[in-house]
Design an enzyme around this catalytic site. Structure first.
Site, PDB file in Angstrom:
ATOM      1  CG  ASN A 245      -1.841   1.214   1.211  1.00  0.00           C
ATOM      2  OD1 ASN A 245      -2.704   1.326   0.352  1.00  0.00           O
ATOM      3  ND2 ASN A 245      -1.633   2.130   2.134  1.00  0.00           N
TER       4      ASN A 245
ATOM      5  CE1 TYR B 253       3.561   4.981   8.486  1.00  0.00           C
ATOM      6  CE2 TYR B 253       4.967   5.623  10.327  1.00  0.00           C
ATOM      7  CZ  TYR B 253       4.007   5.936   9.372  1.00  0.00           C
ATOM      8  OH  TYR B 253       3.514   7.216   9.309  1.00  0.00           O
TER       9      TYR B 253
END
Ligand code: UDP
Length: 320
Positions: free
Chosen positions: A86, A135
């Site tokens: 994503n 992340y």
């Protein structure tokens, strides 16, 4: 101006949309989740190149704001594929579609997590980039891709490295609502409201005055104003760059809890727990560059105001 806000139904994105509309711009939200009534919303996943080409064929946008990413550090460690798919691959699809459509300006939501464990605080933009989880790495990868896209295709971008986004719309219309919620201030306020038993403090043995982690909390409305200044900077010919967004003030988890007790007047039960993986002791921004180059002036630089706005939002919970 006409802007596309990708991820405009989320916490920071929705504040951005409100800010841009109030400033008189035209805004379209692209998100998999619905935008509020009255906002022009296209249901779209940026991994879908065809849908992006159709949108960009139908409308001309002066710039794109990109807020659509997964944000949980712990989940990024247990499911890195989800984060790289994503946050990196889908973002690349968006960037390629922008290049095809000739859209030349992007404002990208980045994070203090690109720096990893700080070598010094406050952290300026020159600090080495050494993210310590998927992340942070996903955001740093996109930042590097954006530098290449400028060199090769002339796509100009500003990466805004948020420290701890917090607070809610001062008018009480918008606020933070993640599912599941993992962020400190909403969790503390849920404990104050009786929606959870207690707040769990992750780590009380850090090398800080009270032993809990220190963070730089920045009001979501001030983040929105920084984004608008960043897009104006690009429209005036600004070069591709990155800015830290924070107040330059560090507050410990314990100080945030104490502030929430003062603001709410409620009892807040505290449970002490082990450190959370990947949490540095202290993250505080040096955001001098955003102030100097963009002229950014945060309006809500006190923790008390940030917590008060978040509390006003929390008090509306039953009607949401
Ligand atoms: N934190 C905590 N208990 C919680 C959630 C967060 O003690 O239930 C701490 C966390 O360890 C960090 C700070 O609060 O030091 C801010 O965490 P948050 O998840 O809000 O933002 P992050 O710093 O991860 O972006």
């Amino acid at each position: 101006m006409k802007y596309l806000v990708v991820g405009g139904s989320g916490y920071i994105g929705s504040h951005m949309v409100k800010h841009l509309l109030r400033a008189g711009h035209e805004v379209v939200v692209a998100d998999t989740a619905a935008a509020d009534p009255g906002i022009e919303w296209v249901e779209l996943d940026i991994a879908n190149a065809h849908a992006l080409d159709t949108l960009f064929g139908d409308c001309h946008f002066d710039a794109v704001f990109h807020f659509a990413s997964f944000i949980q550090v712990g989940e990024s460690v247990s499911d890195p594929g989800k984060y790289y798919q994503n946050n990196v691959a889908a973002t690349l699809t968006l960037l390629n579609a922008m290049v095809r459509a000739g859209i030349r300006h992007l404002i990208f939501s980045s994070t203090a997590a690109v720096y990893g464990d700080p070598q010094y605080v406050p952290i300026d933009e020159q600090h080495p980039k050494a993210p310590i989880n998927p992340y942070g790495r996903s955001k740093w990868m996109v930042e590097q891709i954006l530098q290449d896209f400028d060199r090769a295709y002339g796509l100009k971008s500003v990466c805004l490295r948020y420290f701890n986004a917090a607070g809610a719309d001062p008018d009480g219309l918008l606020g933070e609502c993640h599912e599941p919620e993992t962020h400190l201030i909403p969790l503390i306020l849920q404990a104050a409201a009786g929606r959870r038993e207690a707040i769990t403090v992750f780590g009380h043995d850090y090398d800080t005055p009270d032993g809990s982690c220190i963070r730089d909390y920045v009001h979501v409305a001030d983040l929105a104003s920084a984004h608008e200044l960043a897009v104006e900077y690009l429209s005036k010919g600004g070069t591709t760059t990155a800015f830290n967004l924070g107040n330059g003030l560090g507050f410990s988890v314990q100080q945030v809890i104490d502030t929430a007790r003062d603001v709410t007047g409620r009892q807040i039960n505290v449970v002490e727990a082990a450190r959370r993986d990947g949490d540095p002791a202290r993250l505080v921004a040096d955001a001098t560059r955003a102030r100097l180059v963009l002229g950014w002036q945060p309006r809500f630089d006190s923790l008390e105001q940030i917590v008060r706005h978040a509390w006003e939002w929390e008090l509306q919970y039953p009607w949401r």
